[in-house]
Design an enzyme around this catalytic site. Sequence first.
Site, PDB file in Angstrom:
ATOM      1  N   SER A   8       0.858  -1.186   0.000  1.00  0.00           N
ATOM      2  CA  SER A   8       0.000   0.000   0.000  1.00  0.00           C
ATOM      3  C   SER A   8       0.891   1.232   0.000  1.00  0.00           C
ATOM      4  O   SER A   8       2.057   1.155   0.411  1.00  0.00           O
ATOM      5  CB  SER A   8      -0.941   0.000   1.212  1.00  0.00           C
ATOM      6  N   HIS A  73      -7.513   8.765   5.203  1.00  0.00           N
ATOM      7  CA  HIS A  73      -7.245   8.779   6.637  1.00  0.00           C
ATOM      8  C   HIS A  73      -8.329   9.670   7.249  1.00  0.00           C
ATOM      9  O   HIS A  73      -8.792  10.616   6.622  1.00  0.00           O
ATOM     10  CB  HIS A  73      -5.877   9.385   6.942  1.00  0.00           C
ATOM     11  N   ASP A 105      -3.357  14.598  15.753  1.00  0.00           N
ATOM     12  CA  ASP A 105      -2.750  15.555  16.694  1.00  0.00           C
ATOM     13  C   ASP A 105      -3.210  16.935  16.275  1.00  0.00           C
ATOM     14  O   ASP A 105      -3.040  17.312  15.119  1.00  0.00           O
ATOM     15  CB  ASP A 105      -1.216  15.512  16.594  1.00  0.00           C
ATOM     16  N   PHE A 212      11.100  15.308  12.797  1.00  0.00           N
ATOM     17  CA  PHE A 212       9.833  14.571  12.780  1.00  0.00           C
ATOM     18  C   PHE A 212       9.915  13.357  13.711  1.00  0.00           C
ATOM     19  O   PHE A 212       8.991  13.070  14.474  1.00  0.00           O
ATOM     20  CB  PHE A 212       9.522  14.171  11.331  1.00  0.00           C
ATOM     21  N   HIS A 262       3.745  -1.032   3.840  1.00  0.00           N
ATOM     22  CA  HIS A 262       3.082   0.248   3.557  1.00  0.00           C
ATOM     23  C   HIS A 262       4.176   1.292   3.332  1.00  0.00           C
ATOM     24  O   HIS A 262       5.052   1.469   4.176  1.00  0.00           O
ATOM     25  CB  HIS A 262       2.219   0.636   4.766  1.00  0.00           C
TER      26      HIS A 262
HETATM   27  P1  FAD Z   1      -4.679   6.611  19.652  1.00  0.00           P
HETATM   28  O1  FAD Z   1      -4.726   5.196  19.265  1.00  0.00           O
HETATM   29  O2  FAD Z   1      -5.922   7.241  20.208  1.00  0.00           O
HETATM   30  O3  FAD Z   1      -3.480   6.773  20.711  1.00  0.00           O
HETATM   31  C1  FAD Z   1      -3.001   8.045  21.106  1.00  0.00           C
HETATM   32  C2  FAD Z   1      -2.384   7.968  22.498  1.00  0.00           C
HETATM   33  O4  FAD Z   1      -3.392   7.817  23.485  1.00  0.00           O
HETATM   34  C3  FAD Z   1      -1.435   6.801  22.713  1.00  0.00           C
HETATM   35  O5  FAD Z   1      -0.415   7.221  23.578  1.00  0.00           O
HETATM   36  C4  FAD Z   1      -2.290   5.737  23.382  1.00  0.00           C
HETATM   37  O6  FAD Z   1      -1.521   4.853  24.186  1.00  0.00           O
HETATM   38  C5  FAD Z   1      -3.239   6.592  24.206  1.00  0.00           C
HETATM   39  N1  FAD Z   1      -4.586   6.015  24.271  1.00  0.00           N
HETATM   40  C6  FAD Z   1      -5.282   5.471  23.249  1.00  0.00           C
HETATM   41  N2  FAD Z   1      -6.502   5.082  23.658  1.00  0.00           N
HETATM   42  C7  FAD Z   1      -6.599   5.394  24.962  1.00  0.00           C
HETATM   43  C8  FAD Z   1      -7.619   5.238  25.922  1.00  0.00           C
HETATM   44  N3  FAD Z   1      -8.821   4.705  25.596  1.00  0.00           N
HETATM   45  N4  FAD Z   1      -7.368   5.683  27.196  1.00  0.00           N
HETATM   46  C9  FAD Z   1      -6.167   6.242  27.506  1.00  0.00           C
HETATM   47  N5  FAD Z   1      -5.160   6.410  26.623  1.00  0.00           N
HETATM   48  C10 FAD Z   1      -5.377   5.999  25.364  1.00  0.00           C
HETATM   49  N6  FAD Z   1      -2.119  12.036  11.922  1.00  0.00           N
HETATM   50  C11 FAD Z   1      -2.960  12.887  11.274  1.00  0.00           C
HETATM   51  O7  FAD Z   1      -3.304  13.946  11.836  1.00  0.00           O
HETATM   52  N7  FAD Z   1      -3.410  12.629  10.012  1.00  0.00           N
HETATM   53  C12 FAD Z   1      -3.101  11.487   9.365  1.00  0.00           C
HETATM   54  O8  FAD Z   1      -3.530  11.286   8.219  1.00  0.00           O
HETATM   55  C13 FAD Z   1      -2.243  10.538  10.023  1.00  0.00           C
HETATM   56  N8  FAD Z   1      -1.918   9.356   9.444  1.00  0.00           N
HETATM   57  C14 FAD Z   1      -1.188   8.436  10.139  1.00  0.00           C
HETATM   58  C15 FAD Z   1      -0.959   7.176   9.576  1.00  0.00           C
HETATM   59  C16 FAD Z   1      -0.228   6.214  10.269  1.00  0.00           C
HETATM   60  C17 FAD Z   1      -0.019   4.855   9.627  1.00  0.00           C
HETATM   61  C18 FAD Z   1       0.308   6.514  11.551  1.00  0.00           C
HETATM   62  C19 FAD Z   1       1.123   5.484  12.293  1.00  0.00           C
HETATM   63  C20 FAD Z   1       0.098   7.756  12.108  1.00  0.00           C
HETATM   64  C21 FAD Z   1      -0.668   8.725  11.441  1.00  0.00           C
HETATM   65  N9  FAD Z   1      -0.961   9.977  11.991  1.00  0.00           N
HETATM   66  C22 FAD Z   1      -1.768  10.874  11.332  1.00  0.00           C
HETATM   67  C23 FAD Z   1      -0.396  10.344  13.277  1.00  0.00           C
HETATM   68  C24 FAD Z   1      -1.345  10.018  14.446  1.00  0.00           C
HETATM   69  O9  FAD Z   1      -2.534  10.747  14.311  1.00  0.00           O
HETATM   70  C25 FAD Z   1      -0.616  10.372  15.738  1.00  0.00           C
HETATM   71  O10 FAD Z   1       0.409   9.464  15.966  1.00  0.00           O
HETATM   72  C26 FAD Z   1      -1.504  10.550  16.967  1.00  0.00           C
HETATM   73  O11 FAD Z   1      -0.707  11.135  18.006  1.00  0.00           O
HETATM   74  C27 FAD Z   1      -2.084   9.268  17.514  1.00  0.00           C
HETATM   75  O12 FAD Z   1      -3.061   8.765  16.720  1.00  0.00           O
HETATM   76  P2  FAD Z   1      -3.645   7.296  17.014  1.00  0.00           P
HETATM   77  O13 FAD Z   1      -4.738   7.068  16.072  1.00  0.00           O
HETATM   78  O14 FAD Z   1      -2.558   6.305  17.066  1.00  0.00           O
HETATM   79  O15 FAD Z   1      -4.213   7.567  18.490  1.00  0.00           O
END
Ligand code: FAD
Length: 283
Positions: A8, A73, A105, A212, A262
């Site tokens: 991907s 996304h 974020d 980054f 990916h």
């Molecule tokens: P989560 O899974 O919600 O985790 C975030 C943090 O909160 C972690 O530290 C986790 O341990 C903690 N956490 C999760 N759930 C809970 C809970 N229920 N209770 C307490 N703590 C919890 N960012 C963008 O803005 N746009 C994009 O298009 C984008 N694409 C990405 C694609 C990939 C493949 C990756 C790996 C990252 C991408 N990101 C993107 C970055 C991502 O949004 C950030 O890393 C963000 O800080 C975390 O997103 P997440 O979905 O992993 O969050």
Amino acid sequence: MAKNLTLSCEFFPPKTEKGIANLSAVREKLVPLKPEFFSVTFGAGGSTQDNTMDAVIDIQNQHAVTNIDAAPHLSCVGSSAERIRTLLDTYRNNDIHRIVALRGDLPSGMQAPGDFRYANELVEFIRAETGDFFTIEVAAYPEVHPQAQSAEDDLINFKRKVDAGANSAITQYFYNIDAYRYFVDNCQKHGIDIPIIPGIMPINNFTQLARFSANCGAEIPRWLRKKLEAFYDDSASMNAFTVDFLTDFTQQLIDLGVPGIHFYTMNKVDPTLTICDRLGLIK
Ligand code: FAD
């Protein structure tokens, strides 16, 4: 080519006519990889969200010819349930069946947490609203998300996304195979059995990558950092080295038996195409 290995490619949404034309040309050159999907990032709380929509609809419009799915996304932080519902409806109406579901974020200075706190809540919402319509990918962090209290907590939080209905995960990039291997082993011990696809990040500009990586918690191993620093502004030599390094790195992952690869393409054809060509991944 390894049996059943899926590919991907990820792009960011272009903002200008020139960027749109460039992305279209890049995608065309990557079609021969026959990736399962092309994904497009989504700026949390940002102004580029319409560009994401335009880019994925463009990808989906070519599906009949390319057979490559479009995967927007979707980050939920700072967003309302109503806004997410509208986006899901638009994707469904355009026959888009995949989503990369993220928390995202917020840009610094922006507050408004919105209706969702974490990505597991977004996955739950998508399933509640749309059932099994979407294949949902989520993010995984072999080197631990920077805001996690501990590696164990992060794994439990990753499992929440899987339990909420994620089909597959894409990892944050990493340059340390052991981190991935250990993470996947640990996931299995916690009963997480979805595919965990490693994300490969090209290295074009060391300063940018270092900045980054510091933010997203990806470690650049000391030997690699020293090597990259030593190229100074000799970008041709650095590119040659990093393509060799990433080709070897990807091969090591394939040897481990990863379910897919990916590529974070950064809207460039190379090094993705060269790596795939060298590894015989062009089908
Ligand atoms: P989560 O899974 O919600 O985790 C975030 C943090 O909160 C972690 O530290 C986790 O341990 C903690 N956490 C999760 N759930 C809970 C809970 N229920 N209770 C307490 N703590 C919890 N960012 C963008 O803005 N746009 C994009 O298009 C984008 N694409 C990405 C694609 C990939 C493949 C990756 C790996 C990252 C991408 N990101 C993107 C970055 C991502 O949004 C950030 O890393 C963000 O800080 C975390 O997103 P997440 O979905 O992993 O969050």
